[in-house]
Design a protein around this motif. Structure first.
Motif, PDB file in Angstrom:
ATOM      1  N   SER A   1       0.870  -1.162   0.000  1.00  0.00           N
ATOM      2  CA  SER A   1       0.000   0.000   0.000  1.00  0.00           C
ATOM      3  C   SER A   1       0.913   1.220   0.000  1.00  0.00           C
ATOM      4  CB  SER A   1      -0.907  -0.008   1.241  1.00  0.00           C
ATOM      5  OG  SER A   1      -1.726   1.132   1.261  1.00  0.00           O
ATOM      6  N   LEU A   2       1.169   1.775  -1.188  1.00  0.00           N
ATOM      7  CA  LEU A   2       2.158   2.838  -1.344  1.00  0.00           C
ATOM      8  C   LEU A   2       1.570   4.176  -0.906  1.00  0.00           C
ATOM      9  CD1 LEU A   2       3.689   1.736  -4.757  1.00  0.00           C
ATOM     10  CD2 LEU A   2       4.480   1.205  -2.446  1.00  0.00           C
ATOM     11  N   VAL A   3       2.020   4.656   0.260  1.00  0.00           N
ATOM     12  CA  VAL A   3       1.422   5.847   0.860  1.00  0.00           C
ATOM     13  C   VAL A   3       2.123   7.143   0.470  1.00  0.00           C
ATOM     14  CG1 VAL A   3       0.427   4.602   2.805  1.00  0.00           C
ATOM     15  CG2 VAL A   3       2.736   5.526   3.010  1.00  0.00           C
ATOM     16  N   ASP A   4       3.353   7.069  -0.047  1.00  0.00           N
ATOM     17  CA  ASP A   4       4.031   8.279  -0.513  1.00  0.00           C
ATOM     18  C   ASP A   4       5.090   7.871  -1.530  1.00  0.00           C
ATOM     19  OD1 ASP A   4       4.445  11.062  -0.641  1.00  0.00           O
ATOM     20  OD2 ASP A   4       6.118  10.951   0.762  1.00  0.00           O
ATOM     21  N   MET A   5       5.424   8.815  -2.419  1.00  0.00           N
ATOM     22  CA  MET A   5       6.370   8.530  -3.498  1.00  0.00           C
ATOM     23  C   MET A   5       7.106   9.809  -3.851  1.00  0.00           C
ATOM     24  SD  MET A   5       5.407   6.920  -7.224  1.00  0.00           S
ATOM     25  CE  MET A   5       4.575   5.533  -6.466  1.00  0.00           C
ATOM     26  N   THR A   6       8.354   9.662  -4.316  1.00  0.00           N
ATOM     27  CA  THR A   6       9.141  10.818  -4.726  1.00  0.00           C
ATOM     28  C   THR A   6      10.066  10.428  -5.863  1.00  0.00           C
ATOM     29  OG1 THR A   6      10.502  12.644  -3.873  1.00  0.00           O
ATOM     30  CG2 THR A   6      11.068  10.426  -3.115  1.00  0.00           C
ATOM     31  N   VAL A   7      10.654  11.438  -6.494  1.00  0.00           N
ATOM     32  CA  VAL A   7      11.641  11.233  -7.555  1.00  0.00           C
ATOM     33  C   VAL A   7      13.019  11.505  -6.979  1.00  0.00           C
ATOM     34  CG1 VAL A   7      12.459  12.052  -9.799  1.00  0.00           C
ATOM     35  CG2 VAL A   7      10.015  11.910  -9.340  1.00  0.00           C
ATOM     36  N   CYS A   8      13.961  10.632  -7.260  1.00  0.00           N
ATOM     37  CA  CYS A   8      15.340  10.783  -6.795  1.00  0.00           C
ATOM     38  C   CYS A   8      16.251  11.118  -7.972  1.00  0.00           C
ATOM     39  CB  CYS A   8      15.809   9.523  -6.085  1.00  0.00           C
ATOM     40  SG  CYS A   8      14.892   9.167  -4.586  1.00  0.00           S
ATOM     41  N   GLY A   9      15.932  12.175  -8.671  1.00  0.00           N
ATOM     42  CA  GLY A   9      16.742  12.602  -9.807  1.00  0.00           C
ATOM     43  C   GLY A   9      16.870  11.507 -10.847  1.00  0.00           C
TER      44      GLY A   9
END
Length: 200
Positions: free
Chosen positions: A40-48
């Motif tokens: 259950s993916l609650v947050d996501m970001t981009v790492c360049g």
């Protein structure tokens, strides 16, 4: 149910409550599904250029390449309830959760260092390790997360939803009902900013 989303300008990635990742390479016209299993993916970001990073309610950190493919996970012991994830420019991973727990990993999740402030924190910003949370909590690091100290509280018991910093000193924080705060000194002082849209 979609719970998290990130884009690196070429690919849009959406994480769902039911363990599926959706990716689009054409600005949302077409989507591909990747099932990750019991997640259950609650947050996501981009790492360049390193790709995407996401946190799973079930105590895992997931990473993918810059195309949103080749997902793999590592275990996350703390925080017990992860809420936000980010990465720094050196490739370090940062996860925050309830009770002001901040966990950082400099080796893609092989080892973790955890700091516990004992209050509810939700947001961590990659630059200079600024963490913001409920009731105006602000925590600062000047050594890449090796140590954290409580900074001056945000005015009015501000409940931070999201933060972005354009430089070491200048940043903005959004909160309930579209409230916005602005700092020019790395979080030492904050000023209210007008938000005509009144949205966060």
């Amino acid at each position: 149910i979609s719970q998290s989303m990130a884009s690196n300008g070429k690919v849009i990635v959406v994480g769902t409550q039911s363990g599926v990742v959706l990716t689009s390479e054409d600005q949302g016209k077409n989507w591909k599904r990747t099932a990750l299993g019991n997640t259950s993916l609650v947050d996501m970001t981009v790492c360049g250029t390193l790709g995407f990073l996401a946190i799973d309610h079930y105590h895992k950190v997931w990473s993918a390449d810059a195309e949103g493919k080749n997902w793999k996970s590592v275990a996350l012991e703390m925080p017990r309830t992860p809420l936000a994830v980010t990465c720094d420019k050196q490739g370090g991973w940062w996860v925050t959760g309830i009770n002001s727990v901040i966990s950082g990993s400099a080796d893609q999740g092989k080892t973790w260092k955890t700091t516990d402030f004992g209050e509810d924190t939700q947001i961590v910003d990659e630059k200079n390790g600024i963490a913001l949370g409920e009731f105006g909590l602000a925590a600062l690091t000047e050594d890449g997360g090796a140590t954290w100290t409580k900074g001056p509280k945000l005015p009015g018991d501000f409940y931070a939803y999201a933060a972005i910093f354009a430089s070491r000193n200048e940043g903005w924080v959004s909160g309930l009902a579209g409230q916005m705060l602005h700092t020019r000194d790395g979080g030492k002082t904050w000023n209210k900013q007008n938000n005509a849209a009144q949205t966060t």
